[in-house]
Design a protein around this motif. Structure first.
Motif, PDB file in Angstrom:
ATOM      1  N   ALA A  51      -2.277   0.386   3.629  1.00 28.97           N
ATOM      2  CA  ALA A  51      -0.984   1.158   3.209  1.00 28.97           C
ATOM      3  C   ALA A  51      -1.178   1.510   1.842  1.00 28.97           C
ATOM      4  CB  ALA A  51       0.371   0.320   3.406  1.00 28.97           C
ATOM      5  N   ALA A  52      -1.662   0.707   0.962  1.00 33.27           N
ATOM      6  CA  ALA A  52      -1.860   1.033  -0.397  1.00 33.27           C
ATOM      7  C   ALA A  52      -2.865   1.830  -0.653  1.00 33.27           C
ATOM      8  CB  ALA A  52      -2.433  -0.342  -1.033  1.00 33.27           C
ATOM      9  N   HIS A  54      -3.656   4.305   1.610  1.00 34.74           N
ATOM     10  CA  HIS A  54      -3.148   5.824   1.876  1.00 34.74           C
ATOM     11  C   HIS A  54      -2.131   6.168   0.804  1.00 34.74           C
ATOM     12  CE1 HIS A  54      -1.813   8.720   4.936  1.00 34.74           C
ATOM     13  NE2 HIS A  54      -0.523   8.693   4.191  1.00 34.74           N
ATOM     14  N   GLU A  55      -1.202   5.314   0.197  1.00 40.78           N
ATOM     15  CA  GLU A  55      -0.537   5.584  -0.801  1.00 40.78           C
ATOM     16  C   GLU A  55      -1.173   6.189  -2.029  1.00 40.78           C
ATOM     17  OE1 GLU A  55       3.082   6.559  -2.484  1.00 40.78           O
ATOM     18  OE2 GLU A  55       2.897   5.868  -0.772  1.00 40.78           O
ATOM     19  N   LYS A  56      -2.217   5.336  -2.344  1.00 43.91           N
ATOM     20  CA  LYS A  56      -3.146   5.723  -3.393  1.00 43.91           C
ATOM     21  C   LYS A  56      -3.761   7.130  -3.496  1.00 43.91           C
ATOM     22  CE  LYS A  56      -6.839   3.736  -6.276  1.00 43.91           C
ATOM     23  NZ  LYS A  56      -7.806   2.877  -6.503  1.00 43.91           N
ATOM     24  N   HIS A  58      -2.723   9.782  -1.152  1.00 41.04           N
ATOM     25  CA  HIS A  58      -1.944  10.789  -0.413  1.00 41.04           C
ATOM     26  C   HIS A  58      -1.889  12.171  -1.134  1.00 41.04           C
ATOM     27  CE1 HIS A  58       0.947  12.763   2.287  1.00 41.04           C
ATOM     28  NE2 HIS A  58       1.492  12.879   1.228  1.00 41.04           N
ATOM     29  N   GLU A  59      -1.393  11.978  -2.255  1.00 37.85           N
ATOM     30  CA  GLU A  59      -1.159  13.378  -3.201  1.00 37.85           C
ATOM     31  C   GLU A  59      -2.296  13.994  -3.757  1.00 37.85           C
ATOM     32  OE1 GLU A  59       1.725  12.520  -6.502  1.00 37.85           O
ATOM     33  OE2 GLU A  59       2.935  11.436  -5.271  1.00 37.85           O
ATOM     34  N   GLU A  73      -2.499   6.947   8.621  1.00 37.88           N
ATOM     35  CA  GLU A  73      -1.260   7.305   8.144  1.00 37.88           C
ATOM     36  C   GLU A  73      -0.739   5.743   8.812  1.00 37.88           C
ATOM     37  OE1 GLU A  73       2.938   9.555   8.592  1.00 37.88           O
ATOM     38  OE2 GLU A  73       1.087  10.421   7.705  1.00 37.88           O
ATOM     39  N   PHE A  77       5.243   5.601   7.286  1.00 42.91           N
ATOM     40  CA  PHE A  77       4.937   6.236   5.684  1.00 42.91           C
ATOM     41  C   PHE A  77       5.795   7.447   5.825  1.00 42.91           C
ATOM     42  CE2 PHE A  77       2.787   9.296   3.081  1.00 42.91           C
ATOM     43  CZ  PHE A  77       2.549   8.408   1.995  1.00 42.91           C
ATOM     44  N   GLU A  79       6.582  10.706   3.648  1.00 43.78           N
ATOM     45  CA  GLU A  79       6.175  11.698   2.666  1.00 43.78           C
ATOM     46  C   GLU A  79       7.165  11.688   1.752  1.00 43.78           C
ATOM     47  OE1 GLU A  79       3.644  14.816   3.810  1.00 43.78           O
ATOM     48  OE2 GLU A  79       3.416  14.071   5.876  1.00 43.78           O
TER      49      GLU A  79
END
Length: 79
Positions: A51-52, A54-56, A58-59, A73, A77, A79
């Motif tokens: 999860a970290a 993906h979050e790191k 994603h943008e 994903e 999660f 968006e």
């Protein structure tokens, strides 16, 4: 977070220069690919959660590719 029963992945000393050479020939951000590869090793070693990760990224993945269609994903999660 790390499991002492699982072997740690340790990249070969020359992996980063080899990867940079391969990625430099592409149309996308080679440094982004290297950063993601380093962190993917951290995920495999249990030092960073899926999860970290993906979050790191994603943008920056959306900015680089116009969408984030990675199959990793995390459940729930948003968006």
């Amino acid at each position: 977070m790390t499991d002492p029963q699982q072997p740690r992945l340790t990249p070969l000393d020359e992996w980063e220069s080899e990867a940079a050479t391969i990625l430099d020939g592409g149309d996308y951000d080679a440094e982004l690919g290297l950063r993601m590869a380093r962190d993917a090793i951290r995920v495999s070693n249990g030092e960073l959660s899926d999860a970290a990760f993906h979050e790191k990224y994603h943008e920056v993945v959306v900015a680089e590719f116009g969408e984030d269609r990675r199959p990793t994903e995390p459940e729930g999660f948003d968006e």
